[in-house]
Scaffold this active site. Structure first.
Site, PDB file in Angstrom:
ATOM      1  N   ALA A  35       0.835  -1.208   0.000  1.00  0.00           N
ATOM      2  CA  ALA A  35       0.000   0.000   0.000  1.00  0.00           C
ATOM      3  C   ALA A  35       0.872   1.261   0.000  1.00  0.00           C
ATOM      4  O   ALA A  35       0.611   2.211  -0.734  1.00  0.00           O
ATOM      5  CB  ALA A  35      -0.927  -0.009   1.206  1.00  0.00           C
ATOM      6  N   GLU A  36       1.932   1.231   0.812  1.00  0.00           N
ATOM      7  CA  GLU A  36       2.825   2.395   0.841  1.00  0.00           C
ATOM      8  C   GLU A  36       3.498   2.592  -0.507  1.00  0.00           C
ATOM      9  O   GLU A  36       3.660   3.723  -0.991  1.00  0.00           O
ATOM     10  CB  GLU A  36       3.903   2.198   1.913  1.00  0.00           C
ATOM     11  CG  GLU A  36       3.429   2.534   3.311  1.00  0.00           C
ATOM     12  CD  GLU A  36       4.467   2.115   4.338  1.00  0.00           C
ATOM     13  OE1 GLU A  36       5.340   2.932   4.669  1.00  0.00           O
ATOM     14  OE2 GLU A  36       4.411   0.947   4.780  1.00  0.00           O
ATOM     15  N   TYR A  37       3.889   1.454  -1.100  1.00  0.00           N
ATOM     16  CA  TYR A  37       4.532   1.521  -2.414  1.00  0.00           C
ATOM     17  C   TYR A  37       3.564   2.132  -3.436  1.00  0.00           C
ATOM     18  O   TYR A  37       3.934   3.014  -4.209  1.00  0.00           O
ATOM     19  CB  TYR A  37       4.951   0.110  -2.823  1.00  0.00           C
ATOM     20  CG  TYR A  37       5.546   0.003  -4.199  1.00  0.00           C
ATOM     21  CD1 TYR A  37       6.899   0.253  -4.414  1.00  0.00           C
ATOM     22  CD2 TYR A  37       4.763  -0.351  -5.302  1.00  0.00           C
ATOM     23  CE1 TYR A  37       7.457   0.169  -5.675  1.00  0.00           C
ATOM     24  CE2 TYR A  37       5.304  -0.439  -6.566  1.00  0.00           C
ATOM     25  CZ  TYR A  37       6.653  -0.190  -6.750  1.00  0.00           C
ATOM     26  OH  TYR A  37       7.192  -0.278  -8.013  1.00  0.00           O
ATOM     27  N   SER A  83      26.593 -20.572 -26.633  1.00  0.00           N
ATOM     28  CA  SER A  83      25.846 -21.465 -25.741  1.00  0.00           C
ATOM     29  C   SER A  83      26.834 -22.272 -24.918  1.00  0.00           C
ATOM     30  O   SER A  83      28.034 -22.055 -24.999  1.00  0.00           O
ATOM     31  CB  SER A  83      24.924 -22.417 -26.472  1.00  0.00           C
ATOM     32  OG  SER A  83      24.994 -22.293 -27.814  1.00  0.00           O
ATOM     33  N   LYS A 116      21.702 -23.233 -13.588  1.00  0.00           N
ATOM     34  CA  LYS A 116      21.383 -22.950 -14.986  1.00  0.00           C
ATOM     35  C   LYS A 116      19.886 -22.666 -15.012  1.00  0.00           C
ATOM     36  O   LYS A 116      19.068 -23.560 -14.809  1.00  0.00           O
ATOM     37  CB  LYS A 116      21.731 -24.135 -15.870  1.00  0.00           C
ATOM     38  CG  LYS A 116      21.456 -23.864 -17.331  1.00  0.00           C
ATOM     39  CD  LYS A 116      22.026 -24.966 -18.205  1.00  0.00           C
ATOM     40  CE  LYS A 116      21.833 -24.656 -19.678  1.00  0.00           C
ATOM     41  NZ  LYS A 116      20.420 -24.524 -20.069  1.00  0.00           N
ATOM     42  N   GLU A 174      19.148 -14.304 -17.853  1.00  0.00           N
ATOM     43  CA  GLU A 174      18.043 -15.162 -18.261  1.00  0.00           C
ATOM     44  C   GLU A 174      16.717 -14.557 -17.824  1.00  0.00           C
ATOM     45  O   GLU A 174      16.541 -14.229 -16.653  1.00  0.00           O
ATOM     46  CB  GLU A 174      18.232 -16.530 -17.596  1.00  0.00           C
ATOM     47  CG  GLU A 174      17.515 -17.650 -18.280  1.00  0.00           C
ATOM     48  CD  GLU A 174      18.303 -18.277 -19.430  1.00  0.00           C
ATOM     49  OE1 GLU A 174      19.343 -17.707 -19.846  1.00  0.00           O
ATOM     50  OE2 GLU A 174      17.861 -19.334 -19.900  1.00  0.00           O
ATOM     51  N   LYS A 315      23.592 -30.998 -16.450  1.00  0.00           N
ATOM     52  CA  LYS A 315      22.129 -30.969 -16.346  1.00  0.00           C
ATOM     53  C   LYS A 315      21.635 -31.853 -15.196  1.00  0.00           C
ATOM     54  O   LYS A 315      22.355 -32.734 -14.720  1.00  0.00           O
ATOM     55  CB  LYS A 315      21.513 -31.458 -17.667  1.00  0.00           C
ATOM     56  CG  LYS A 315      21.935 -30.649 -18.884  1.00  0.00           C
ATOM     57  CD  LYS A 315      21.319 -29.270 -18.930  1.00  0.00           C
ATOM     58  CE  LYS A 315      19.897 -29.274 -19.416  1.00  0.00           C
ATOM     59  NZ  LYS A 315      19.744 -29.433 -20.854  1.00  0.00           N
ATOM     60  N   CYS A 412     -17.787 -43.152 -31.627  1.00  0.00           N
ATOM     61  CA  CYS A 412     -18.916 -43.266 -32.565  1.00  0.00           C
ATOM     62  C   CYS A 412     -19.238 -44.706 -32.962  1.00  0.00           C
ATOM     63  O   CYS A 412     -20.235 -44.946 -33.629  1.00  0.00           O
ATOM     64  CB  CYS A 412     -18.636 -42.443 -33.823  1.00  0.00           C
ATOM     65  SG  CYS A 412     -17.399 -43.195 -34.889  1.00  0.00           S
ATOM     66  N   CYS A 431     -18.145 -38.983 -36.938  1.00  0.00           N
ATOM     67  CA  CYS A 431     -17.694 -39.275 -35.570  1.00  0.00           C
ATOM     68  C   CYS A 431     -17.613 -37.949 -34.812  1.00  0.00           C
ATOM     69  O   CYS A 431     -16.852 -37.059 -35.194  1.00  0.00           O
ATOM     70  CB  CYS A 431     -16.332 -39.947 -35.585  1.00  0.00           C
ATOM     71  SG  CYS A 431     -15.588 -40.116 -33.947  1.00  0.00           S
TER      72      CYS A 431
HETATM   73  S1  IVH Z   1      26.637 -18.614 -18.891  1.00  0.00           S
HETATM   74  C1  IVH Z   1      29.101 -18.675 -22.834  1.00  0.00           C
HETATM   75  N1  IVH Z   1      25.101 -18.962 -16.871  1.00  0.00           N
HETATM   76  O1  IVH Z   1      22.093 -21.621 -20.822  1.00  0.00           O
HETATM   77  C2  IVH Z   1      27.738 -18.936 -22.421  1.00  0.00           C
HETATM   78  N2  IVH Z   1      24.216 -19.442 -19.017  1.00  0.00           N
HETATM   79  O2  IVH Z   1      23.370 -23.126 -23.565  1.00  0.00           O
HETATM   80  C3  IVH Z   1      27.463 -18.107 -21.227  1.00  0.00           C
HETATM   81  N3  IVH Z   1      21.878 -20.190 -18.979  1.00  0.00           N
HETATM   82  O3  IVH Z   1      22.049 -19.730 -23.717  1.00  0.00           O
HETATM   83  C4  IVH Z   1      26.272 -18.569 -20.572  1.00  0.00           C
HETATM   84  N4  IVH Z   1      21.621 -20.058 -16.812  1.00  0.00           N
HETATM   85  O4  IVH Z   1      20.619 -18.925 -21.826  1.00  0.00           O
HETATM   86  C5  IVH Z   1      25.189 -19.044 -18.202  1.00  0.00           C
HETATM   87  N5  IVH Z   1      23.865 -19.205 -14.943  1.00  0.00           N
HETATM   88  C6  IVH Z   1      23.953 -19.273 -16.268  1.00  0.00           C
HETATM   89  C7  IVH Z   1      22.879 -19.689 -17.074  1.00  0.00           C
HETATM   90  C8  IVH Z   1      23.045 -19.776 -18.460  1.00  0.00           C
HETATM   91  C9  IVH Z   1      21.031 -20.354 -17.954  1.00  0.00           C
HETATM   92  C10 IVH Z   1      21.504 -20.467 -20.371  1.00  0.00           C
HETATM   93  C11 IVH Z   1      21.852 -19.423 -21.338  1.00  0.00           C
HETATM   94  C12 IVH Z   1      22.550 -20.102 -22.471  1.00  0.00           C
HETATM   95  C13 IVH Z   1      22.287 -21.535 -22.184  1.00  0.00           C
HETATM   96  C14 IVH Z   1      23.495 -22.354 -22.501  1.00  0.00           C
END
Ligand code: IVH
Length: 667
Positions: A35-37, A83, A116, A174, A315, A412, A431
């Site tokens: 509310a204050e915000y 990536s 990640k 991200e 992963k 059917c 059907c």
């Molecule tokens: S470092 C050189 N840190 O994972 C690449 N990536 O395939 C630098 N991702 O496209 C990425 N969390 O979208 C990094 N803590 C994290 C991450 C992260 C998610 C994603 C990012 C990237 C994909 C890697």
């Protein structure tokens, strides 16, 4: 208040609000009540209304979203966005460790390990501390500019919290959708018969790649920063840990679950801990990123073409749960395909209640030997819909009979036939299951795009006997719709109008809408480009169809046998009699400069009749419609334009003259 004082007060309020946004969205430590915000914001809004010239792009009031754009513009990244190499098991992480030690010629390596995040990667550019641009990753070199959308994310500061901000900094992180927001959004979508998102990542991507940032503003996205890609006018950090500190000091959200590890075993242990606690997080993560902490060491190790050598993503295993198959039912799809579905004793798989899983086809059920009553392992990757992985034999179990596909359609009663790995109901549109799905497909966005005619409405229409073929939707009237639950005068009128405006349709959409087996959007476009008119497609022989580069024997056969059938030809001519007008397609090699654009014509044009103008739009790949909405690309206003023009102005839709239209169309 006099202007001078107001100006000071505005500056103070902006700082205060930015500070509270940071506390709330980046640090998760609010200091004041909502509310204050809200009071602070209301005061700022009132002052800015009084002095509109004092509004600046970094004011917190500017996070609201802007009218839609026609396209997301492309931008080149300051540096390619690489990536990460993904690995699924700890041995591969140990291999990585060996490579690092060899590459550096030393056993002394330090890893920075962090979650990640499972969202989509975004680049932010700050110039002199002010957010200047936001872009998606795109293909790594060129992304889509999404600045207005990024501005709606409260965890992204509009101005860096730094007395002396760098001249330019490119920050990568991200964009994610928190799990709670994801569930709310899917519930909202489902209630409106819109397709739900399979996982929070898709929801985040769908929300951020909006042409209309007002939609993004309604989606509670967040953002984690994890990398500085380019820094001008400031001392670069020596390590990743320092880099994250720097980002956090500037006011960006940086996740606290991170660790500096002196050995790979420590990093692997951290991965295990995080895997165990990830279900307690309010957002989805799908592994950990293990990377060399020292920037100097990173230089030594270097990059591959698409990913750095000095980092991997380790992963997590997909989430698994054990439950019981309470029943196996058979669903009938649009093409009559029968799909066995396991109804499961509901089980919570990390926050998502799972009660059904697809079993794909009879062969799959037989191979896995899944029967009613069995105990099974189900697996859910990031998605909402899980898969049955395997049966877990139980001691002394007394199993039921193996599953068998029914000989008659469960909906059917028509005969079921086998075709390859699949079974099909032969009932066709008699059907009800196929009819409902067929009509919903016909009305769907990529087909005739009848807004408001979703699966639920179609099912109600079919169940009440109001519609028994696709053509019947063009025979509906207000009385019929008002008999349905949930319809009132306004919604009925809207739907009838949407049905009416779907009568003008481009050939490719119409071909797709017919639901011919093997004819998806792409094949439909290929056919339209080759034959130009519906009649030509209908007369094409299997042999002639086969001469098209992208069309194989199976597709050629489906198309020619579809149009060989009397009832399908009757359907097409019935639709035409009801006023459906299938516009000829642009020539195969013709340009489609208006692809993806929608036009509404209003008033009297000088050089074209309404029909000519609409045909021109369609022949150039665009769509001519009759109702103005926020999604309309252009309203072409001729002489004495009326309410549609007013509506366009109200919605902020671009209005152009006949002359401008001619230029766009190259006519
Ligand atoms: S470092 C050189 N840190 O994972 C690449 N990536 O395939 C630098 N991702 O496209 C990425 N969390 O979208 C990094 N803590 C994290 C991450 C992260 C998610 C994603 C990012 C990237 C994909 C890697």
């Amino acid at each position: 208040m006099i202007r001078n004082e107001s100006q000071k007060r505005i500056a103070r309020l902006r700082d205060e609000i930015a500070r509270h946004d940071h506390l709330y969205y980046a640090l998760d430590k609010p200091e004041i009540s909502d509310a204050e915000y809200d009071r602070l914001r209301a005061e700022l809004e009132a002052l800015e209304k009084e002095y509109p010239d004092l509004v600046t792009s970094d004011s917190p009031t500017q996070r609201v979203g802007a009218p839609p754009r026609e396209d997301l513009p492309s931008v080149r990244h300051v540096k390619p966005m690489l990536s990460l190499e993904s690995v699924m098991n700890v041995d591969a992480a140990r291999e990585f460790d060996k490579r690092m030690k060899k590459g550096l010629g030393s056993d002394d390596v330090t890893y920075a390990v962090e979650p990640k995040f499972d969202g989509l990667s975004v680049e932010l550019i700050y110039e002199d501390g002010v957010l200047a641009r936001g872009a998606t990753r795109g293909d790594g070199s060129v992304g889509e500019e999404i600045t207005p959308n990024i501005r709606t994310i409260r965890a992204v500061p509009l101005r860096l919290r730094a007395a002396k901000p760098p001249r330019l900094v490119a920050i990568r992180g991200e964009a994610i959708m928190p799990l709670g927001a994801f569930r709310d959004l899917n519930r909202w979508m489902t209630e409106r018969e819109l397709p739900a998102f399979a996982n929070p990542r898709n929801a985040a991507a769908g929300s951020i790649r909006q042409l209309d940032s007002r939609i993004t503003a309604e989606r509670p996205l967040s953002f984690f920063a994890y990398e500085i890609m380019k820094l001008d006018g400031a001392e670069p950090p020596d390590t990743h840990a320092q880099e994250l500190e720097m980002l956090s000091k500037w006011g960006l959200r940086v996740d606290p679950h991170r660790k500096i590890c002196r050995t790979i075993e420590e990093a692997i242990a951290f991965h295990g801990d995080l895997a165990a606690s990830r279900d307690g997080l309010s957002f989805e993560i799908d592994g950990v990123v293990i990377q060399i902490d020292s920037k100097v060491d990173r230089e030594i190790l270097g990059l591959r073409s698409r990913s750095p050598r000095w980092a991997i993503a380790l992963k997590f295993e997909p989430r698994k749960e054990v439950t019981i198959v309470e029943d196996i039912v058979v669903q009938v799809g649009r093409t009559g395909k029968l799909t066995p579905v396991a109804l499961l004793r509901p089980v919570d798989v990390s926050g998502v209640t799972v009660s059904r899983a697809t079993l794909h086809n009879a062969g799959e059920v037989a191979k896995k030997d899944i029967r009613v009553g069995d105990t099974v392992r189900i697996e859910r990757a990031g998605d909402v819909i899980p898969a049955v992985v395997e049966r877990i034999p139980q001691k002394n179990e007394r199993r039921k009979r193996p599953f068998a596909m029914p000989g008659a359609c469960p909906v059917c009663g028509a005969e079921v036939v086998e075709d390859g790995a699949y079974h099909f109901c032969t009932g066709g549109l008699s059907c009800p299951a196929q009819l409902k799905r067929g009509i919903a497909h016909f009305a769907s966005k990529a087909a005739l795009d009848v807004e408001g005619l979703g699966a639920k409405t179609v099912a109600a229409l079919v169940d009440r006997g109001l519609v028994s073929s696709v053509a019947d939707i063009y025979r509906l009237d207000a009385a019929a719709l008002l008999a349905l639950e949930g319809f009132a005068d306004k919604s009925a009128a809207n739907l009838l109008e949407a049905i009416e405006s779907s009568k003008k349709v481009a050939l490719d959409r119409f071909l797709y809408a017919l639901g011919i087996r093997n004819v998806g959007e792409h094949v439909a476009a290929v056919l339209a480009a080759r034959y130009e008119t519906l009649d030509a497609v209908m007369e094409a022989s299997e042999k002639d169809l086969m001469t098209i580069h992208e069309i194989g024997p199976e597709v050629a056969k489906s198309v020619s046998s579809f149009f060989a059938e009397k009832k399908n030809r009757a359907l097409v001519s019935g639709l035409r009699q009801l006023g459906l007008d299938v516009a000829p397609a642009a020539r195969a090699d013709g340009p489609r400069p208006l692809a993806g654009r929608t036009f509404v014509f209003t008033g009297t044009l000088e050089e074209f009749s309404r029909e000519e103008a609409e045909r021109l739009v369609q022949s150039l790949g665009g769509r001519a419609i009759s109702t103005v909405s926020a999604k309309t690309s252009y309203v072409v206003a001729g002489a004495e334009a009326g309410s549609k023009l007013a509506k366009a102005e109200k919605l902020g839709v671009k209005v152009i003259s006949e002359k401008e239209f001619k230029k766009l169309a190259g006519a």
